[in-house]
Design an enzyme around this catalytic site. Structure first.
Site, PDB file in Angstrom:
ATOM      1  N   LYS A 133      47.161  45.290  43.504  1.00  0.00           N
ATOM      2  CA  LYS A 133      47.869  45.731  42.162  1.00  0.00           C
ATOM      3  C   LYS A 133      49.478  46.233  42.885  1.00  0.00           C
ATOM      4  O   LYS A 133      49.547  47.425  43.597  1.00  0.00           O
ATOM      5  CB  LYS A 133      47.275  46.909  41.596  1.00  0.00           C
ATOM      6  CG  LYS A 133      46.079  46.189  40.690  1.00  0.00           C
ATOM      7  CD  LYS A 133      46.505  45.643  39.385  1.00  0.00           C
ATOM      8  CE  LYS A 133      45.117  45.330  38.681  1.00  0.00           C
ATOM      9  NZ  LYS A 133      45.658  44.619  37.290  1.00  0.00           N
ATOM     10  N   ASP A 161      49.427  41.582  41.474  1.00  0.00           N
ATOM     11  CA  ASP A 161      49.450  41.466  40.002  1.00  0.00           C
ATOM     12  C   ASP A 161      50.554  42.803  39.885  1.00  0.00           C
ATOM     13  O   ASP A 161      50.217  43.893  40.006  1.00  0.00           O
ATOM     14  CB  ASP A 161      48.104  41.994  39.443  1.00  0.00           C
ATOM     15  CG  ASP A 161      48.408  41.746  37.856  1.00  0.00           C
ATOM     16  OD1 ASP A 161      49.313  41.602  37.384  1.00  0.00           O
ATOM     17  OD2 ASP A 161      47.271  42.199  37.034  1.00  0.00           O
ATOM     18  N   GLU A 190      51.379  37.930  39.671  1.00  0.00           N
ATOM     19  CA  GLU A 190      51.233  37.804  38.410  1.00  0.00           C
ATOM     20  C   GLU A 190      52.412  38.497  37.623  1.00  0.00           C
ATOM     21  O   GLU A 190      52.666  39.641  38.026  1.00  0.00           O
ATOM     22  CB  GLU A 190      50.066  38.147  38.150  1.00  0.00           C
ATOM     23  CG  GLU A 190      48.817  37.598  38.437  1.00  0.00           C
ATOM     24  CD  GLU A 190      47.424  38.211  37.962  1.00  0.00           C
ATOM     25  OE1 GLU A 190      47.473  38.857  36.879  1.00  0.00           O
ATOM     26  OE2 GLU A 190      46.571  38.284  38.912  1.00  0.00           O
ATOM     27  N   ASP A 213      50.145  35.293  33.196  1.00  0.00           N
ATOM     28  CA  ASP A 213      48.822  36.194  32.687  1.00  0.00           C
ATOM     29  C   ASP A 213      48.941  36.413  31.226  1.00  0.00           C
ATOM     30  O   ASP A 213      48.528  36.018  30.348  1.00  0.00           O
ATOM     31  CB  ASP A 213      48.446  37.398  33.590  1.00  0.00           C
ATOM     32  CG  ASP A 213      47.253  38.173  33.194  1.00  0.00           C
ATOM     33  OD1 ASP A 213      46.652  37.968  32.397  1.00  0.00           O
ATOM     34  OD2 ASP A 213      46.906  39.160  33.824  1.00  0.00           O
ATOM     35  N   LYS A 235      41.769  35.301  31.238  1.00  0.00           N
ATOM     36  CA  LYS A 235      40.972  36.553  30.969  1.00  0.00           C
ATOM     37  C   LYS A 235      40.083  36.339  29.597  1.00  0.00           C
ATOM     38  O   LYS A 235      40.836  36.462  28.680  1.00  0.00           O
ATOM     39  CB  LYS A 235      41.865  37.744  31.092  1.00  0.00           C
ATOM     40  CG  LYS A 235      42.505  38.520  32.285  1.00  0.00           C
ATOM     41  CD  LYS A 235      43.075  39.853  32.001  1.00  0.00           C
ATOM     42  CE  LYS A 235      43.363  40.572  33.256  1.00  0.00           C
ATOM     43  NZ  LYS A 235      44.485  39.908  34.032  1.00  0.00           N
TER      44      LYS A 235
END
Length: 320
Positions: A133, A161, A190, A213, A235
């Site tokens: 992250k 991300d 992302e 995303d 997701k």
């Protein structure tokens, strides 16, 4: 003869879980268990705070309404994404559509310690992929951490991300600290910037591939093959029914894009279903499901190899 049960649950989270500037102390959700004769199917409905449009309470109302309609013979699905996904999974299990085979590999979430990551990757079969992250701290720090990991582990590929955290300037500051020789081993980043146009420009200028995303859930998004765009991260809890997930995977694959099935911090039951969906729809692509360690317990179906305690169905609060 159709019958159904609905359960409500709450799992304590580890202290450090922060989503969009809010601390997530518990993960709240619902299970639906459908029966038709001897067959049974489960689904998880767990809207993700800060990401899902619907609240847990709204999802509960919609689920109970849908279950009552299903018991009367209805074949439709709810509108809310999390409820549509959970209901469609229960139906897919009930009818045998969702295969049992699962991909329980998971790209480990890395906190930035290369020694810890080396140990976690040692047992990983196939290519070494981890997720980091970025965007939570200073962009320069993120760039240095990513560079350190790629330098320390020569066969490592990273998925990053940013959750749209960066301005174009911050994104460039990040890239400045990643050796150009290592950038090809960033599988994708992302949503680096707040707008898609800024993210596209970042990919062109740095040679770092990006993935969509949040964009997938915006009304004006269309699947296109674009310079610098390598993947889409799907997701399902935020997407909708299993059919919608299949459509998005097919659209991505038709354009040569990688489609990655990713967690919305579901419970162990939901994660095991996502592992099955990944093996079915995206075989050969490592799913992004390494979130169980954020929780203090499992429920109903354990994740293979997890040492967390697992609650049984009779320990859950039954609503129906």
């Amino acid at each position: 003869m159709r019958s159904a049960q609905v359960y409500r649950w709450q799992i304590p989270m580890d202290a450090g879980v922060v989503l969009r500037d809010r601390r997530l102390k518990t993960r709240d959700g619902l299970y639906v268990c459908l029966r038709d004769g001897e067959r049974e199917g489960w689904g998880e409905i767990s809207p993700l705070p800060g990401f899902s449009q619907e609240t847990w309470e709204e999802a509960q109302t919609a689920l109970l309404t849908w279950v009552n309609d299903w018991l009367q013979g209805s074949e439709g699905l709810p509108e809310m994404p999390s409820v549509a996904f959970g209901a469609s999974c229960a139906l897919a299990e009930l009818t045998g559509v969702l295969p049992e085979a699962a991909d329980y590999r998971a790209a480990p979430l890395c906190t930035g310690d290369p020694d810890d990551l080396v140990l976690r990757l040692a047992d990983m079969p196939g290519e070494k992929i981890a997720k980091v992250k970025v965007g939570l701290y200073e962009a320069v720090r993120d760039g240095m951490v990513v560079n350190l990991l790629l330098e320390a582990i020569p066969d490592l590929h990273l998925r990053l991300d940013a959750n749209r955290a960066w301005t174009p300037l911050k994104a460039q500051q990040f890239a400045k600290y990643v050796n150009p020789d290592y950038r090809a081993r960033i599988a994708f980043l992302e949503e680096p910037c707040k707008t898609r146009d800024d993210s596209r420009a970042f990919a062109r200028e740095t040679g770092i591939a990006i993935a969509w995303d949040e964009s997938l859930r915006e009304a004006d998004f269309t699947f296109e093959a674009e310079e610098g765009v390598r993947a889409v991260v799907i997701k399902p809890t935020l997407t909708g029914s299993l059919d919608k997930v299949r459509e998005q995977v097919a659209a991505a694959h038709a354009l040569g894009l990688t489609a990655v099935i990713s967690s919305s911090i579901e419970s162990s039951l939901g994660l095991t279903q996502l592992a099955r969906i990944a093996a079915w729809l995206t075989p050969g692509t490592l799913p992004g499901l390494d979130t169980l360690h954020l929780m203090q317990a499992q429920q109903v179906r354990p994740w293979p190899g997890s040492a967390l305690p697992c609650l049984k169905r009779d320990e859950l609060e039954r609503l129906l």
